[in-house]
Design a protein around this motif. Sequence first.
Motif: not given
Length: 527
Positions: A178-185, A189-196, A202-205
């Motif tokens: 539940x702490x990992x969030x994947x987003x696209x903008x 870029x595609x980013x992986x966030x950690x709420x902790x 992580x940054x992809x693309x």
Amino acid sequence: MDYQPVVVRKHPRPASTKHNGESRYWRQYRHPVFIKEYAPVTSVHFSPAKPHRYAVTAATRVQIYAPRTQKVTKTISRFKDVARSGCIRGDGKLVVAGDDSGLIQIFDINSRAILRTLDSHKQPVHVTKFSALNQTQVLSCSDDTTVKIWDVPSQTAVTTFFDHTDYVRSGQVSTSNPHLILTGSYDATVRLFDSRTGECEMVMGDPSGEAGVRNTVPVEQVLMFPSGTVALSSAGPILRVWDLVAGGRCTRAMSNHQKAITALAFNSDASRVLTGGLDQMVKVYDVSAYRVVHTMRYPAPILCMAISPDETHIAAGMSDGTLSVRRRQPKASEPAARDLFSIASLRTGAFESFLGGALPNIGQGHVKEKKKSKPIGDVDELKVESKRKKRLREYDRLLKNFKYSAALDSVLRKNVPPTTAFSLIQELIHRDGLRTALAGRDDVLLEPVIRLLLKHVTDPRFGEMVCDVANVVIEMYTPVLGQSPLIDTLFVRLRKKVAAELRFQKELVKAKGALDMLLASAALSVA
């Protein structure tokens, strides 16, 4: 000596990819229901809880549909601007949705009352989703470039991420953490966030190409596998696969769509990925090899798509305001097999009914029913064996009575496979009865014979026999050519088809010669 039936010769058939098992399964989704909205359908979401109602977002309202009747059961229209991303919580009791004013509202699905209002965003909110593992948290992604995690009871933002530099139009909370969030903008870029940590991990693309893949096209959709180790993203017509364990490395990039991919969805066990695009196509990928196993065509560009958890409905929203719902009738054994060890069944704690409903009693004895034994007679008694006479097929009965012409007519019907027809013709040749079977026919009786030859003259299984039979037919009926326009037309079509096949074979021989030369020169260079 008894009559020996005609042996139907079995020919090897080329493997057909058009109607394989995978294609047959997806073709079961038929009888599409088209529901017309007065604005583009921007979001479709199925409730994880039974009966799997689905929320359809269009214009300034979110409508809840019943899957059995495809009728609207609830309409939520308390929005100040265009509604976005209506999403039903895992227990099926709450609905969250954003709008173009930046407001996020949480509704009770039954009373349609507004329970919570979250108003921190300054621009349109295109993504609002409940966390799958923490149902008191909501994810929101906005055009103000921020991503927020909200605590529903306190109506406050727990974490805010500011790393994106353009509109954030897609996002998802991991179903395994539940702490990992994947987003696209739209900053590509595609980013992986950690709420902790509150940081982008992580940054992809990255458009600069530092992450190994350079991308300059806005990211429309992202999707994370249930395991949390692999992610998918769509930018333009390209679908990319990212290995999160390997630091966000792009392992595959597929371009099977002609226009931008706007929708991504998993089936129930995440073994298939469905992609929908502005090219009006939905493609089904097998995730083991990422190859397209089926394609569905829709009447308008697709903006959103979802498949029900029990895999009985596929709903797609289109840009012209049409909602398409395809239905599949599951087999009687499917639901029990799928739901037996589902997470929802385990969480209920009803283990006694859980086991008793589908499994045999464990640890309990089994008493055999008393049955009367059948008399077996004397051990030394002799029993006369009786053989049941096998019935002959129609063409075998006619052949047995030497009615060759009628036997040939019986296999020229539409429902008789060509292997049977040509096996009978082979038997007539062996009996020296082919001319007898073909003789004395008028244009009505000769037509099915020529149509059979015309259909299979290019089939490698029957081509040689077709040529032999065609020579006999031409020799026998040349004197009467010109008397029937239908027969003359069929003969002309047969001639053209044979000429086209000869040209094709010549081209194949040329291609074979060129390949032989290339392979020979390659072998010499290696040596």
